[in-house]
Design a protein around this motif. Structure first.
Motif, PDB file in Angstrom:
ATOM      1  N   LEU A 250      -3.916  -5.932   6.042  1.00 30.82           N
ATOM      2  CA  LEU A 250      -5.044  -5.493   5.216  1.00 30.82           C
ATOM      3  C   LEU A 250      -6.361  -5.907   5.851  1.00 30.82           C
ATOM      4  O   LEU A 250      -6.434  -6.907   6.558  1.00 30.82           O
ATOM      5  CB  LEU A 250      -4.957  -6.115   3.817  1.00 30.82           C
ATOM      6  CG  LEU A 250      -3.746  -5.745   2.952  1.00 30.82           C
ATOM      7  CD1 LEU A 250      -3.821  -6.454   1.617  1.00 30.82           C
ATOM      8  CD2 LEU A 250      -3.660  -4.247   2.761  1.00 30.82           C
ATOM      9  N   ASP A 251      -7.409  -5.131   5.587  1.00 32.72           N
ATOM     10  CA  ASP A 251      -8.758  -5.513   5.985  1.00 32.72           C
ATOM     11  C   ASP A 251      -9.719  -5.107   4.865  1.00 32.72           C
ATOM     12  O   ASP A 251      -9.315  -4.495   3.869  1.00 32.72           O
ATOM     13  CB  ASP A 251      -9.163  -4.874   7.317  1.00 32.72           C
ATOM     14  CG  ASP A 251      -9.031  -3.353   7.317  1.00 32.72           C
ATOM     15  OD1 ASP A 251      -9.092  -2.749   6.222  1.00 32.72           O
ATOM     16  OD2 ASP A 251      -8.867  -2.772   8.403  1.00 32.72           O
ATOM     17  N   ASP A 252     -10.989  -5.449   5.016  1.00 35.39           N
ATOM     18  CA  ASP A 252     -11.975  -5.160   3.979  1.00 35.39           C
ATOM     19  C   ASP A 252     -12.069  -3.665   3.689  1.00 35.39           C
ATOM     20  O   ASP A 252     -12.262  -3.252   2.537  1.00 35.39           O
ATOM     21  CB  ASP A 252     -13.354  -5.684   4.396  1.00 35.39           C
ATOM     22  CG  ASP A 252     -13.445  -7.200   4.317  1.00 35.39           C
ATOM     23  OD1 ASP A 252     -12.565  -7.804   3.689  1.00 35.39           O
ATOM     24  OD2 ASP A 252     -14.397  -7.773   4.880  1.00 35.39           O
ATOM     25  N   ARG A 253     -11.933  -2.840   4.718  1.00 33.80           N
ATOM     26  CA  ARG A 253     -12.061  -1.387   4.541  1.00 33.80           C
ATOM     27  C   ARG A 253     -10.965  -0.854   3.626  1.00 33.80           C
ATOM     28  O   ARG A 253     -11.233  -0.068   2.703  1.00 33.80           O
ATOM     29  CB  ARG A 253     -12.010  -0.691   5.903  1.00 33.80           C
ATOM     30  CG  ARG A 253     -12.180   0.827   5.844  1.00 33.80           C
ATOM     31  CD  ARG A 253     -11.952   1.447   7.207  1.00 33.80           C
ATOM     32  NE  ARG A 253     -10.635   1.147   7.736  1.00 33.80           N
ATOM     33  CZ  ARG A 253      -9.511   1.763   7.349  1.00 33.80           C
ATOM     34  NH1 ARG A 253      -9.557   2.711   6.436  1.00 33.80           N
ATOM     35  NH2 ARG A 253      -8.354   1.429   7.899  1.00 33.80           N
ATOM     36  N   ARG A 254      -9.721  -1.252   3.876  1.00 37.46           N
ATOM     37  CA  ARG A 254      -8.608  -0.774   3.044  1.00 37.46           C
ATOM     38  C   ARG A 254      -8.731  -1.268   1.613  1.00 37.46           C
ATOM     39  O   ARG A 254      -8.449  -0.535   0.664  1.00 37.46           O
ATOM     40  CB  ARG A 254      -7.265  -1.241   3.620  1.00 37.46           C
ATOM     41  CG  ARG A 254      -6.831  -0.524   4.890  1.00 37.46           C
ATOM     42  CD  ARG A 254      -5.386  -0.839   5.207  1.00 37.46           C
ATOM     43  NE  ARG A 254      -4.479  -0.258   4.213  1.00 37.46           N
ATOM     44  CZ  ARG A 254      -3.199  -0.605   4.083  1.00 37.46           C
ATOM     45  NH1 ARG A 254      -2.679  -1.540   4.868  1.00 37.46           N
ATOM     46  NH2 ARG A 254      -2.433  -0.041   3.173  1.00 37.46           N
ATOM     47  N   ILE A 255      -9.172  -2.512   1.450  1.00 39.46           N
ATOM     48  CA  ILE A 255      -9.323  -3.066   0.104  1.00 39.46           C
ATOM     49  C   ILE A 255     -10.443  -2.346  -0.644  1.00 39.46           C
ATOM     50  O   ILE A 255     -10.294  -1.975  -1.814  1.00 39.46           O
ATOM     51  CB  ILE A 255      -9.590  -4.583   0.177  1.00 39.46           C
ATOM     52  CG1 ILE A 255      -8.349  -5.312   0.718  1.00 39.46           C
ATOM     53  CG2 ILE A 255      -9.973  -5.132  -1.187  1.00 39.46           C
ATOM     54  CD1 ILE A 255      -8.560  -6.779   1.013  1.00 39.46           C
ATOM     55  N   ALA A 256     -11.579  -2.124   0.038  1.00 44.09           N
ATOM     56  CA  ALA A 256     -12.728  -1.470  -0.601  1.00 44.09           C
ATOM     57  C   ALA A 256     -12.423  -0.023  -0.980  1.00 44.09           C
ATOM     58  O   ALA A 256     -13.031   0.526  -1.912  1.00 44.09           O
ATOM     59  CB  ALA A 256     -13.941  -1.516   0.328  1.00 44.09           C
ATOM     60  N   ALA A 257     -11.482   0.606  -0.302  1.00 45.83           N
ATOM     61  CA  ALA A 257     -11.136   2.006  -0.576  1.00 45.83           C
ATOM     62  C   ALA A 257     -10.380   2.185  -1.889  1.00 45.83           C
ATOM     63  O   ALA A 257     -10.229   3.301  -2.369  1.00 45.83           O
ATOM     64  CB  ALA A 257     -10.316   2.572   0.581  1.00 45.83           C
ATOM     65  N   GLY A 258      -9.916   1.067  -2.468  1.00 39.76           N
ATOM     66  CA  GLY A 258      -9.167   1.167  -3.719  1.00 39.76           C
ATOM     67  C   GLY A 258      -7.685   1.264  -3.466  1.00 39.76           C
ATOM     68  O   GLY A 258      -7.094   2.345  -3.620  1.00 39.76           O
ATOM     69  N   LEU A 259      -7.065   0.171  -3.073  1.00 35.64           N
ATOM     70  CA  LEU A 259      -5.660   0.165  -2.682  1.00 35.64           C
ATOM     71  C   LEU A 259      -4.781  -0.326  -3.830  1.00 35.64           C
ATOM     72  O   LEU A 259      -4.940  -1.453  -4.297  1.00 35.64           O
ATOM     73  CB  LEU A 259      -5.476  -0.750  -1.459  1.00 35.64           C
ATOM     74  CG  LEU A 259      -4.066  -0.965  -0.948  1.00 35.64           C
ATOM     75  CD1 LEU A 259      -3.514   0.333  -0.352  1.00 35.64           C
ATOM     76  CD2 LEU A 259      -4.053  -2.080   0.103  1.00 35.64           C
ATOM     77  N   PRO A 260      -3.850   0.495  -4.326  1.00 33.31           N
ATOM     78  CA  PRO A 260      -2.915   0.020  -5.355  1.00 33.31           C
ATOM     79  C   PRO A 260      -2.037  -1.101  -4.803  1.00 33.31           C
ATOM     80  O   PRO A 260      -1.590  -1.035  -3.652  1.00 33.31           O
ATOM     81  CB  PRO A 260      -2.074   1.259  -5.684  1.00 33.31           C
ATOM     82  CG  PRO A 260      -2.909   2.413  -5.235  1.00 33.31           C
ATOM     83  CD  PRO A 260      -3.655   1.925  -4.036  1.00 33.31           C
ATOM     84  N   ALA A 261      -1.806  -2.117  -5.614  1.00 36.30           N
ATOM     85  CA  ALA A 261      -0.983  -3.242  -5.167  1.00 36.30           C
ATOM     86  C   ALA A 261       0.418  -2.794  -4.793  1.00 36.30           C
ATOM     87  O   ALA A 261       1.025  -3.305  -3.848  1.00 36.30           O
ATOM     88  CB  ALA A 261      -0.929  -4.309  -6.259  1.00 36.30           C
ATOM     89  N   THR A 262       0.942  -1.794  -5.521  1.00 37.30           N
ATOM     90  CA  THR A 262       2.276  -1.263  -5.219  1.00 37.30           C
ATOM     91  C   THR A 262       2.331  -0.718  -3.792  1.00 37.30           C
ATOM     92  O   THR A 262       3.307  -0.939  -3.061  1.00 37.30           O
ATOM     93  CB  THR A 262       2.648  -0.146  -6.207  1.00 37.30           C
ATOM     94  OG1 THR A 262       2.621  -0.674  -7.528  1.00 37.30           O
ATOM     95  CG2 THR A 262       4.038   0.396  -5.912  1.00 37.30           C
ATOM     96  N   ASP A 263       1.282   0.000  -3.392  1.00 39.16           N
ATOM     97  CA  ASP A 263       1.239   0.545  -2.039  1.00 39.16           C
ATOM     98  C   ASP A 263       1.111  -0.573  -1.009  1.00 39.16           C
ATOM     99  O   ASP A 263       1.753  -0.541   0.042  1.00 39.16           O
ATOM    100  CB  ASP A 263       0.066   1.511  -1.887  1.00 39.16           C
ATOM    101  CG  ASP A 263       0.240   2.773  -2.728  1.00 39.16           C
ATOM    102  OD1 ASP A 263       1.286   2.886  -3.403  1.00 39.16           O
ATOM    103  OD2 ASP A 263      -0.659   3.622  -2.708  1.00 39.16           O
ATOM    104  N   ALA A 264       0.266  -1.567  -1.310  1.00 37.75           N
ATOM    105  CA  ALA A 264       0.061  -2.678  -0.372  1.00 37.75           C
ATOM    106  C   ALA A 264       1.350  -3.439  -0.132  1.00 37.75           C
ATOM    107  O   ALA A 264       1.645  -3.863   0.992  1.00 37.75           O
ATOM    108  CB  ALA A 264      -1.014  -3.628  -0.899  1.00 37.75           C
ATOM    109  N   LEU A 265       2.148  -3.595  -1.185  1.00 37.14           N
ATOM    110  CA  LEU A 265       3.396  -4.356  -1.092  1.00 37.14           C
ATOM    111  C   LEU A 265       4.561  -3.502  -0.619  1.00 37.14           C
ATOM    112  O   LEU A 265       5.691  -3.983  -0.537  1.00 37.14           O
ATOM    113  CB  LEU A 265       3.726  -4.965  -2.456  1.00 37.14           C
ATOM    114  CG  LEU A 265       2.744  -6.041  -2.945  1.00 37.14           C
ATOM    115  CD1 LEU A 265       2.982  -6.353  -4.410  1.00 37.14           C
ATOM    116  CD2 LEU A 265       2.872  -7.299  -2.103  1.00 37.14           C
ATOM    117  N   ASN A 266       4.293  -2.214  -0.332  1.00 35.53           N
ATOM    118  CA  ASN A 266       5.327  -1.293   0.155  1.00 35.53           C
ATOM    119  C   ASN A 266       6.495  -1.173  -0.817  1.00 35.53           C
ATOM    120  O   ASN A 266       7.647  -1.023  -0.410  1.00 35.53           O
ATOM    121  CB  ASN A 266       5.857  -1.736   1.532  1.00 35.53           C
ATOM    122  CG  ASN A 266       4.800  -1.604   2.601  1.00 35.53           C
ATOM    123  OD1 ASN A 266       4.061  -0.627   2.635  1.00 35.53           O
ATOM    124  ND2 ASN A 266       4.706  -2.606   3.456  1.00 35.53           N
TER     125      ASN A 266
END
Length: 319
Positions: A250-266
């Motif tokens: 993860l980086d600031d760009r992906r977080i700022a874009a509005g990333l669902p936690a489900t997607d982040a955790l795969n």
């Protein structure tokens, strides 16, 4: 004096060699001290000190850091600090903001510059735990003659960097000692305590930055306890600790874009329709739970009729 001269000669010789030993992180630091900072190991030099005004400004800027670190400093001092050790908390610029030490050792540490208001960067005082940990952005231990200046070769120190809620270097936590009976094994044990305390301070800073959020632990092996996501009520990631950023890329760009936690955790991703139904089902379950399963009370809380709630429950297979 002879010992100090021999140390200076050793520094010069080691930095000119091209071998495995000469490529160590300590020798790399020695080279920075000579080439970048124009220092000489034979100098008898104390760290730079801030004026009272400069120190006040530095502490004011680090108010949140100090507040989140104070309890950990006290806890660390009770276990590792009382046996002739000094604790320092510095900011990212190596400025000593907070100190813990026994009164009987104060004069010795003050003479060495291990005191609030001093600057422990490599540019200020050569290779040392704080300055080298900040330069390398990793935990380091500098044992006696691994220090750059000959005047510091009786000092042993171990330091861990502290990162802020965005994973950026924010501070350093150090334990230093001049005791003759401290060996590298003892220093390694203290080093683990320092790293653990630094990790807890990082978590405190993260939780403070995202107060009111839900925190999700990311499975990441050894550092799982420090790998955290801050998630809002819509399941969007608001922030991530450095350990979580590394584990999930993860980086600031992906977080700022509005990333669902489900997607982040795969995790298994549902279709938009399934996700909507799942969210509605979860909302109804919360309302029913608060009403202790009483459908009539739940319907009143939702502002709908009892019959409508029953239809929704049947549609969502909610019993």
């Amino acid at each position: 004096m002879q010992e100090q001269s021999a140390h200076a000669e050793h520094v010069y010789t080691s930095t000119q060699r091209d071998s495995a030993a000469a490529s160590s992180s300590v020798v790399a630091s020695w080279r920075r001290c000579i080439a970048m900072h124009r220092l000489a190991p034979e100098e008898n030099r104390s760290p730079l000190r801030l004026t009272d005004h400069e120190f006040g400004v530095a502490r004011e800027e680090a108010e949140l850091l100090i507040a989140n670190a104070s309890d950990e400093l006290d806890r660390l001092f009770t276990t590792a600090g009382r046996a002739g050790c000094c604790l320092l908390l510095t900011d990212r610029n190596g400025i000593a903001l907070e100190r813990r030490g026994a009164a009987g050792d104060d004069k010795e540490f003050h003479d060495l510059g291990l005191w609030t208001g001093s600057v422990w960067t490599e540019a200020s005082v050569g290779t040392n735990g704080i300055g080298t940990a900040i330069a390398d952005e990793r935990a380091v231990s500098i044992f006696r003659d691994q220090h750059f200046f000959s005047s510091n070769i009786k000092l042993s120190c171990t330091t861990a960097p502290i990162r802020d809620h965005r994973g950026q270097l924010a501070a350093a936590l150090d334990v230093s000692t001049c005791r003759d009976d401290v060996n590298e094994m003892t220093l390694a044990l203290i080093s683990q305590m320092v790293r653990d305390a630094a990790m807890r301070i990082e978590i405190n800073l993260f939780r403070s930055a995202f107060a009111g959020s839900r925190f999700v632990m990311v499975p990441s092996g050894v550092n799982s306890s420090s790998a955290l996501l801050a998630v809002d009520r819509h399941d969007l990631v608001l922030g991530a600790t450095r350990a979580a950023r590394l584990a999930l890329k993860l980086d600031d760009r992906r977080i700022a874009a509005g990333l669902p936690a489900t997607d982040a955790l795969n995790e298994t991703r549902l279709s938009d329709e399934e996700e909507l139904a799942s969210s509605e089902r979860a909302a109804l379950m919360r309302v029913l739970s608060r009403a202790n399963g009483n459908v009539s009370q739940a319907a009143i809380a939702l502002g709908i009729s009892r019959a409508t709630l029953h239809r929704k429950m049947k549609k969502l297979d909610l019993h």
